[in-house]
Write a protein that holds these residues in place. Sequence first.
Motif, PDB file in Angstrom:
ATOM      1  N   THR A  23       0.527   4.872   4.803  1.00 46.42           N
ATOM      2  CA  THR A  23       0.620   3.744   5.738  1.00 46.42           C
ATOM      3  C   THR A  23      -0.507   3.754   6.767  1.00 46.42           C
TER       4      THR A  23
ATOM      5  N   ASP B 209      -0.565  -2.149   7.581  1.00 47.92           N
ATOM      6  CA  ASP B 209       0.527  -2.272   6.600  1.00 47.92           C
ATOM      7  C   ASP B 209       1.825  -2.649   7.309  1.00 47.92           C
TER       8      ASP B 209
ATOM      9  N   ARG C 286       0.497  -1.956  -3.686  1.00 45.81           N
ATOM     10  CA  ARG C 286      -0.078  -3.006  -2.836  1.00 45.81           C
ATOM     11  C   ARG C 286      -1.597  -3.047  -3.057  1.00 45.81           C
TER      12      ARG C 286
END
Length: 324
Positions: A8, A12, A71
């Motif tokens: 992260t 994000d 992602r």
Amino acid sequence: MRIAVFSTKPHDREFLDCGEHEFVYFEARLDPITAELANGFDGVCLFVNDMADESAIDALADGGCRLIALRCAGFNNVNIAAAARRGIVVCRVPEYSPYAVAEHAVGLLLALNRKIHRAHSRIREGDFSIHGLMGFDLHGKTVGVIGTGRIGAAFARIMLGFGCRVLAFDPSPDAVLAASGVEYKPLPELLGAADVISLHCPLLPQTEHLVRAETIAQMKPSVFLVNTSRGKLINTRDAVRALKDGRIAALGIDVYEEESGVFFENLSDTIIDDDVLMRLTTFPNVIVTSHQGFFTREAVVNIAATTLANIDEFAATGTCSNRV
Ligand code: NAD
């Protein structure tokens, strides 16, 4: 669904935290040890340098994970066969903004050619001389594009707009791109003719070390080489050797073979152990950026939206149209 987000970064949280799912953020990269952080979660959300190899996937599956929501577009960091074996669905964001990466590749090329990185450093030191900063007109030069999918096609169109002759190699040529003036050629012909070569193909067993001593020998020594795709497309040691011997004129990379654990991190207080990377950063004709090609506002918004839609679809149907 409860989703454990690995690797992260602040953006994000900013862009993912707007759906109905519960996201728990971990800064750690996924590996077989950190996979335990996801125990009891329904799924994980991963980025480019998370390593979902077979043992990480076994640990995730043992902890109840049913979904790997990438992602990003590339999925070379996930053992797809192992995930299928353990009944984990893997989905990705196939397209978010080809312009983001294509424009970054152009940025690297322009900066290298006109030595903007060097001019910037000089001027900060009060040195306003232009000696050594001469570039060349891109107009009229031959640009070779390897891989003309979404990003390669966007890059090729920009280069056509610059007035370049654009050659391309792709096992699946794009007829629309060919009609707009891009000339598809066999790879050796492209390598021999191009003044600039930009890599936009995925990392596959057949493309690993596509740029190595043998293929560099087929290029012009004046070649400018740009890689915004995946680090392992270039044998970096061979590239360093070629730079030292003057067989590559300039190298711009946004990705690096051993970037995992280095790129995206602030290591300015540490001794960096990677001598190849550190050697690369000493060349005046090399620019390294830290996998930021995707990083535009438009791309990040699209990545978050598609990731949330992928999770929604999986929650509703047990599968996903963006399944890998
Ligand atoms: P894409 O799937 O749309 O296009 C890939 C193209 O490569 C396809 O046309 C395919 O036919 C071609 N190809 C396959 N094998 C080839 C080979 N052996 N030689 C030449 N071409 C070959 O993918 P895309 O969205 O254009 O992305 C391209 C790559 O960019 C991704 O694989 C990813 O690794 C990289 N990428 C980097 C960033 C970044 O931030 N730097 C962001 C997104 C994607």
